[in-house]
Design an enzyme around this catalytic site. Structure first.
Site, PDB file in Angstrom:
ATOM      1  N   LYS A  79       0.843  -1.201   0.000  1.00 60.52           N
ATOM      2  CA  LYS A  79       0.000   0.000   0.000  1.00 60.52           C
ATOM      3  C   LYS A  79       0.883   1.257   0.000  1.00 60.52           C
ATOM      4  O   LYS A  79       0.619   2.209  -0.739  1.00 60.52           O
ATOM      5  CB  LYS A  79      -0.938  -0.003   1.222  1.00 60.52           C
ATOM      6  CG  LYS A  79      -2.038  -1.061   1.109  1.00 60.52           C
ATOM      7  CD  LYS A  79      -2.824  -1.235   2.412  1.00 60.52           C
ATOM      8  CE  LYS A  79      -3.824  -2.377   2.275  1.00 60.52           C
ATOM      9  NZ  LYS A  79      -4.550  -2.680   3.527  1.00 60.52           N
TER      10      LYS A  79
ATOM     11  N   ASP B 271     -10.909   2.967   4.367  1.00 59.93           N
ATOM     12  CA  ASP B 271     -11.271   1.557   4.195  1.00 59.93           C
ATOM     13  C   ASP B 271     -12.791   1.389   4.081  1.00 59.93           C
ATOM     14  O   ASP B 271     -13.268   0.319   3.715  1.00 59.93           O
ATOM     15  CB  ASP B 271     -10.769   0.731   5.397  1.00 59.93           C
ATOM     16  CG  ASP B 271      -9.521  -0.073   5.054  1.00 59.93           C
ATOM     17  OD1 ASP B 271      -9.258  -0.298   3.855  1.00 59.93           O
ATOM     18  OD2 ASP B 271      -8.810  -0.490   5.988  1.00 59.93           O
TER      19      ASP B 271
ATOM     20  N   GLN C 211      -4.666  -1.496   9.789  1.00 62.69           N
ATOM     21  CA  GLN C 211      -4.522  -2.769   9.079  1.00 62.69           C
ATOM     22  C   GLN C 211      -5.110  -3.911   9.908  1.00 62.69           C
ATOM     23  O   GLN C 211      -4.802  -4.071  11.085  1.00 62.69           O
ATOM     24  CB  GLN C 211      -3.027  -3.029   8.789  1.00 62.69           C
ATOM     25  CG  GLN C 211      -2.758  -4.302   8.017  1.00 62.69           C
ATOM     26  CD  GLN C 211      -3.333  -4.281   6.605  1.00 62.69           C
ATOM     27  OE1 GLN C 211      -3.268  -3.271   5.910  1.00 62.69           O
ATOM     28  NE2 GLN C 211      -3.913  -5.398   6.181  1.00 62.69           N
TER      29      GLN C 211
END
Ligand code: NAD
Length: 299
Positions: free
Chosen positions: A54, A123, A100
């Site tokens: 990422k 997200d 994460q």
């Protein structure tokens, strides 16, 4: 029949080019690049490698990113406090904030994810963003679900009136994808160009006779995490088969679909690796740009 390959890497590279151009315009107007702050808890190898890819993708398109590493032994209040501090820009401007997953088992994942302000939630996991998506007015769409829809649109795979079967009901992939595919098209867009208006069935671990349901699918999405779950006889000839699963088998990455045999019957198939994974990252970049634009204004 031999299925056509849905090349996620090539599509992700094209999306990155578009994001790069918009990031340049944003930076020229706002005096700084969009910025993403990632919280990485513990030292799970897979999470470390996802975060690395990422950050590398962000750098390729000119998005600044920072990874804050937290020891596995941290507690829920520590993480909630850290996310709140990031949201106050104490770790530099944080247009997008990402925690994460998975978090260690002793951490209250819901409490930590809910601490991410909904307007920085790249997200798309915050209940406010999930609610907006379910009402058909999405803001941040969970990246993997958005990536799967984009893959269908880009390949010209029709969705309107087609039967899409999504195997997996997680908040991260299965549920948001089912909402996206069954949504009404935005005004001005045709359903197929928007990848929606499908009739969607969601299957899960308690679904009876999975094969009988998947065989009805024009579009079959596997998002389970079990290697080889979807076999040739579970697929309708000509169907589009999208494999979200990531499994490590004897050191190799494989999806949920038995790729070689399903390729003989499907019309389209996405590989693992090189399918949905790169698109998930590309959609994160796009969400980060959107977060920065929502905050500082669209160029
Ligand atoms: P999850 O564990 O939260 O959900 C798995 C789902 O599969 C559950 O809803 C469960 O009901 C269902 N399921 C389990 N066994 C089943 C069975 N035998 N038959 C039918 N359904 C069954 O997982 P998740 O976070 O949604 O991720 C699913 C998979 O996708 C994992 O392999 C994950 O690594 C992968 N993933 C990939 C990406 C990507 O970018 N490619 C992103 C997110 C997740």
């Amino acid at each position: 029949m031999t299925a056509r390959l849905l090349d996620g890497r090539a599509l992700a590279a094209r999306i990155e080019q578009d994001v790069r151009a918009e990031v340049d315009t944003f930076a020229a107007m706002c005096g700084r690049a969009p910025r993403l702050v990632v919280v990485l808890v513990g030292d799970l190898a897979a999470s470390g490698s996802y975060v690395k890819s990422k950050a590398a993708a962000a750098a390729r398109v000119g998005i600044d990113s920072e990874v804050l590493r937290v020891p596995e032994t941290c507690q829920t209040p520590d993480l909630v406090a850290l996310v709140a501090a990031i949201a106050r820009d104490e770790h530099g401007p944080a247009d997008g904030i990402l925690v994460q997953l998975p978090l260690p088992a002793h951490i209250d994942q819901v409490a930590v994810l809910d601490a991410v302000p909904p307007d920085r939630d790249v997200d798309g996991f915050h209940p406010q963003n999930a609610g907006l998506l379910s009402q058909g007015r999405p803001r941040f769409i969970p990246c993997t679900a958005a990536g799967v829809q984009r893959m269908l649109i880009d390949a010209g795979i029709p969705t309107a009136g087609r039967h899409a079967v999504v195997v997996g009901r997680s908040d991260i992939v299965g549920k948001p994808l089912a909402l996206l595919l069954s949504a009404r098209p935005p005004s001005g867009a045709t359903a197929d160009a928007a990848g929606c208006d499908a009739t969607v069935t969601i299957c899960h671990s308690r679904s009876a006779d999975l094969a009988a349901i998947t065989r009805q699918a024009d579009i079959l999405v596997a998002a389970v995490g079990r290697a080889g779950l979807i076999t040739e006889e579970m697929v309708k000839p000509g169907a589009a088969v999208i494999d979200v699963g990531i499994n490590r088998v004897q050191g190799r990455l494989v999806g949920d679909v038995a790729f070689a045999e399903v390729s003989r019957v499907a019309g389209w198939i996405s590989p693992v690796p090189g399918g949905v994974g790169p698109l998930t990252v590309a959609m994160l970049l796009s969400n980060t740009l959107l977060a920065a634009e929502l905050r500082l204004g669209r160029p």
